[in-house]
Design a protein around this motif. Structure first.
Motif, PDB file in Angstrom:
ATOM      1  N   ILE A  54      -3.193   3.427 -13.763  1.00 42.41           N
ATOM      2  CA  ILE A  54      -2.155   2.449 -13.409  1.00 42.41           C
ATOM      3  C   ILE A  54      -1.023   2.499 -14.436  1.00 42.41           C
ATOM      4  O   ILE A  54      -1.267   2.560 -15.640  1.00 42.41           O
ATOM      5  N   CYS A  55       0.205   2.515 -13.957  1.00 40.56           N
ATOM      6  CA  CYS A  55       1.352   2.348 -14.847  1.00 40.56           C
ATOM      7  C   CYS A  55       2.096   1.115 -14.337  1.00 40.56           C
ATOM      8  O   CYS A  55       2.626   1.134 -13.217  1.00 40.56           O
ATOM      9  N   LYS A  56       2.115   0.069 -15.137  1.00 37.97           N
ATOM     10  CA  LYS A  56       2.821  -1.150 -14.704  1.00 37.97           C
ATOM     11  C   LYS A  56       4.319  -0.916 -14.815  1.00 37.97           C
ATOM     12  O   LYS A  56       4.810  -0.427 -15.833  1.00 37.97           O
ATOM     13  N   VAL A  57       5.045  -1.281 -13.762  1.00 39.42           N
ATOM     14  CA  VAL A  57       6.496  -1.124 -13.782  1.00 39.42           C
ATOM     15  C   VAL A  57       7.100  -2.490 -14.088  1.00 39.42           C
ATOM     16  O   VAL A  57       6.862  -3.447 -13.352  1.00 39.42           O
ATOM     17  N   THR A  58       7.860  -2.538 -15.178  1.00 42.06           N
ATOM     18  CA  THR A  58       8.424  -3.840 -15.542  1.00 42.06           C
ATOM     19  C   THR A  58       9.872  -3.979 -15.065  1.00 42.06           C
ATOM     20  O   THR A  58      10.309  -5.050 -14.680  1.00 42.06           O
ATOM     21  N   GLY A  59      10.628  -2.866 -15.057  1.00 37.62           N
ATOM     22  CA  GLY A  59      12.023  -2.927 -14.588  1.00 37.62           C
ATOM     23  C   GLY A  59      12.079  -2.902 -13.070  1.00 37.62           C
ATOM     24  O   GLY A  59      11.055  -3.072 -12.396  1.00 37.62           O
ATOM     25  N   THR A  60      13.269  -2.658 -12.528  1.00 43.63           N
ATOM     26  CA  THR A  60      13.387  -2.635 -11.068  1.00 43.63           C
ATOM     27  C   THR A  60      13.061  -1.249 -10.510  1.00 43.63           C
ATOM     28  O   THR A  60      12.596  -1.120  -9.387  1.00 43.63           O
ATOM     29  N   GLU A  61      13.320  -0.199 -11.293  1.00 46.67           N
ATOM     30  CA  GLU A  61      13.149   1.174 -10.807  1.00 46.67           C
ATOM     31  C   GLU A  61      11.751   1.697 -11.087  1.00 46.67           C
ATOM     32  O   GLU A  61      11.241   1.559 -12.201  1.00 46.67           O
ATOM     33  N   ILE A  69      -5.432  -1.905  -8.975  1.00 45.97           N
ATOM     34  CA  ILE A  69      -4.051  -2.206  -8.551  1.00 45.97           C
ATOM     35  C   ILE A  69      -3.834  -3.719  -8.505  1.00 45.97           C
ATOM     36  O   ILE A  69      -2.799  -4.235  -8.956  1.00 45.97           O
ATOM     37  N   LEU A  70      -4.835  -4.441  -7.995  1.00 46.31           N
ATOM     38  CA  LEU A  70      -4.706  -5.910  -7.943  1.00 46.31           C
ATOM     39  C   LEU A  70      -4.618  -6.495  -9.358  1.00 46.31           C
ATOM     40  O   LEU A  70      -3.802  -7.385  -9.626  1.00 46.31           O
ATOM     41  N   GLU A  71      -5.428  -5.964 -10.264  1.00 49.79           N
ATOM     42  CA  GLU A  71      -5.399  -6.449 -11.651  1.00 49.79           C
ATOM     43  C   GLU A  71      -4.021  -6.245 -12.293  1.00 49.79           C
ATOM     44  O   GLU A  71      -3.636  -6.981 -13.184  1.00 49.79           O
ATOM     45  N   SER A  72      -3.299  -5.229 -11.821  1.00 52.18           N
ATOM     46  CA  SER A  72      -2.009  -4.937 -12.448  1.00 52.18           C
ATOM     47  C   SER A  72      -0.881  -5.786 -11.856  1.00 52.18           C
ATOM     48  O   SER A  72       0.284  -5.584 -12.186  1.00 52.18           O
TER      49      SER A  72
END
Ligand SMILES: [Fe+2]
Length: 486
Positions: free
Chosen positions: A31-38, A76-79
């Motif tokens: 999993i890579c969490k995306v913090t920005g919009t892109e 995925i849910l955890e993220s």
């Protein structure tokens, strides 16, 4: 001491999961969490780039491993995602995929004739058109924010139509063995640094030579301007474009403003491409001869060879738009994959729901897949229209090489530089790369292959031409019966 000049066979042995907990740590590390919009551009590395609140749709096939599915969903849910749903071909196109075996390598020629070949097809997983069907499904279910589907190729995103922006990446994880591979958790910084080193010399190449112990010997030359253009388009993460013709073809240029009218580079590849495997599986050793990029002769290959000879003969007077000569098959693919931990999976090799059941062995770093067919010289649409008008299947077919040496003579020098040496990616021995690797673990362990295939007489006991070339499948089966790695 090793008897051979090539590394001895080896393969990872992953344990079949017995619960979803067996898969969960691995799922979490993908999993890579995306913090920005892109979301970042994904290339071929499968990671789950998830934003908070995402509603995730995963397109898979009926033999989906249930523990893998549960673990992926949980991670995925955890993220931060709100929901994760899996969808199957029955729900999308009203039927199940067929079953395929790597024993039928000849099928790659059949898939070309059926219009399901690499380079054009939009569903390299099942050939059932799941991409387009997923696009229609999204019309009805616009709540999904991200979709994972298909297993390779550049067309999965395009198949989603107006929902293309929701393409999150491939989902090759119906199979537990492939899911558990350490290939998917390889440090991205290290991976990208290796790829940069691999691509840099291309822009200075004057001559190129590709050789392989199964019999490949190909050469071509480039002008400084052609070499520069090649380098500019060669970087596709996980799958480097080492064919100048492919790199400068319309399929790439149409995405780069102002370059559509630049001519495609024909490097005049001449020599022989030989081997025993492709994306579908294995076949008796084939030799394919090229003269100035054009396929001119095919020897051996069993059913695969017979079908190629037939297509070659039938279409010899074809003049593809933008091509310098007549001829249907052009040398248009030399791809170097770069996934260090990838391997040839065995758990479903004789019963797979993938139309290309041998596809993923080519993703191991240092394995080349080379191929011939056609690439759009300018935009895809113009080329498609020509193919339709003349009733020609588009796309290309392959031969895999495991121990290739890919070397370039640098402009203004007599020195040859081996970018890949007998299947070993030279950059992995580079001190800069090893220094980056040290940040993540033991460089010797990170920068080593988990899988090396057996080729008798080349890297293990036996005689290549007697014990392997006439029937590679029989040899591989005999090793499997003895619990030896393949
Ligand atoms: Fe290809």
């Amino acid at each position: 001491m090793s008897m051979y000049n090539f590394p001895e066979p080896c393969a990872p042995r992953y344990k079949k999961p017995r619960s979803f907990e067996d898969c969960l740590p691995h799922a979490r590390s993908m999993i890579c969490k995306v913090t920005g919009t892109e979301r970042p551009s994904i290339g071929v590395a499968t990671r789950f780039h998830i934003k908070k609140g995402d509603q995730v749709l995963i397109v898979t096939v009926p033999d989906q491993d249930k523990y893998v599915a549960e673990a992926v969903k949980q991670a995925i849910l955890e993220s931060g995602a709100e929901k994760v749903d899996f969808i199957y071909p029955q729900d999308l196109v009203g039927k199940d995929p067929q079953h395929y075996s790597v024993a039928d390598g000849w099928r790659e020629a059949e898939l070309l004739e059926e219009g399901k070949a690499s380079g054009t097809a939009t569903d390299l997983l099942t050939g059932l058109g799941l991409g387009e069907a997923a696009g229609r499904y999204l019309d009805e279910h616009p709540e999904y924010t991200i979709v994972f589907l298909d297993v390779a190729g550049g067309n999965a995103k395009r198949a989603l139509g107006k929902h293309a922006e929701k393409f999150g990446g491939y989902f090759p994880f119906n199979n537990w063995e492939w899911f558990l591979s350490r290939a998917h958790t390889f440090p991205l910084e290290l991976w990208q640094a290796i790829e940069k080193k691999l691509v840099e010399p291309l822009g200075k190449a004057a001559d190129v030579r590709i050789t392989d112990p199964e019999g490949t010997h190909l050469e071509f030359s480039l002008t400084p301007e052609e070499a520069k253009r090649w380098e500019g388009y060669a970087m596709l993460h996980g799958h480097l474009i080492f064919s100048p013709l492919h790199a400068t073809s319309g399929e790439y240029r149409e995405h780069r403003p102002g370059t559509l009218d630049a001519p495609m580079v024909f490097p005049k590849v001449t020599g022989v491409l030989a081997g025993t495997s492709n994306h579908c599986g294995f076949f008796p050793r084939i030799e394919t001869y090229f003269d100035q990029d054009r396929l001119v002769d095919v020897r051996g290959g069993g059913e695969y060879g017979d079908r190629i000879r037939k297509i070659l003969d039938k279409n010899k007077d074809i003049q593809w738009p933008g091509y310098p000569e007549r001829g249907y098959f052009w040398f248009c693919d030399t791809a170097l994959c770069t996934s260090v931990g990838a391997f040839r999976r065995t758990s479903d090799m004789f019963d797979s729901l993938w139309i290309y059941p041998n596809l993923l062995e080519r993703t191991r770093a240092g394995v080349f897949h080379l191929g011939f067919g056609s690439r759009a010289s300018r935009g895809e649409e113009e080329f498609d229209a020509y193919a339709k008008e003349h009733n020609l299947p588009r796309g290309h077919i392959h031969v895999h090489n495991y121990f290739a040496t890919f070397e370039v003579r640098i402009q203004g020098s007599r020195n040859w530089y081996k970018i890949v040496d007998k299947g070993w990616i030279s950059a992995m021995s580079d001190p800069d790369i090893r220094a980056i690797a040290a940040k993540y673990g033991l460089p010797d362990k990170l920068l080593s292959y988990d899988w090396v295939p057996p080729l008798p007489g080349i890297n293990c006991d036996g005689d290549y031409l007697k014990d392997y070339a006439p029937n590679p499948m029989a040899y591989l089966k005999s090793r499997l019966e003895k619990s030896q790695t393949i």
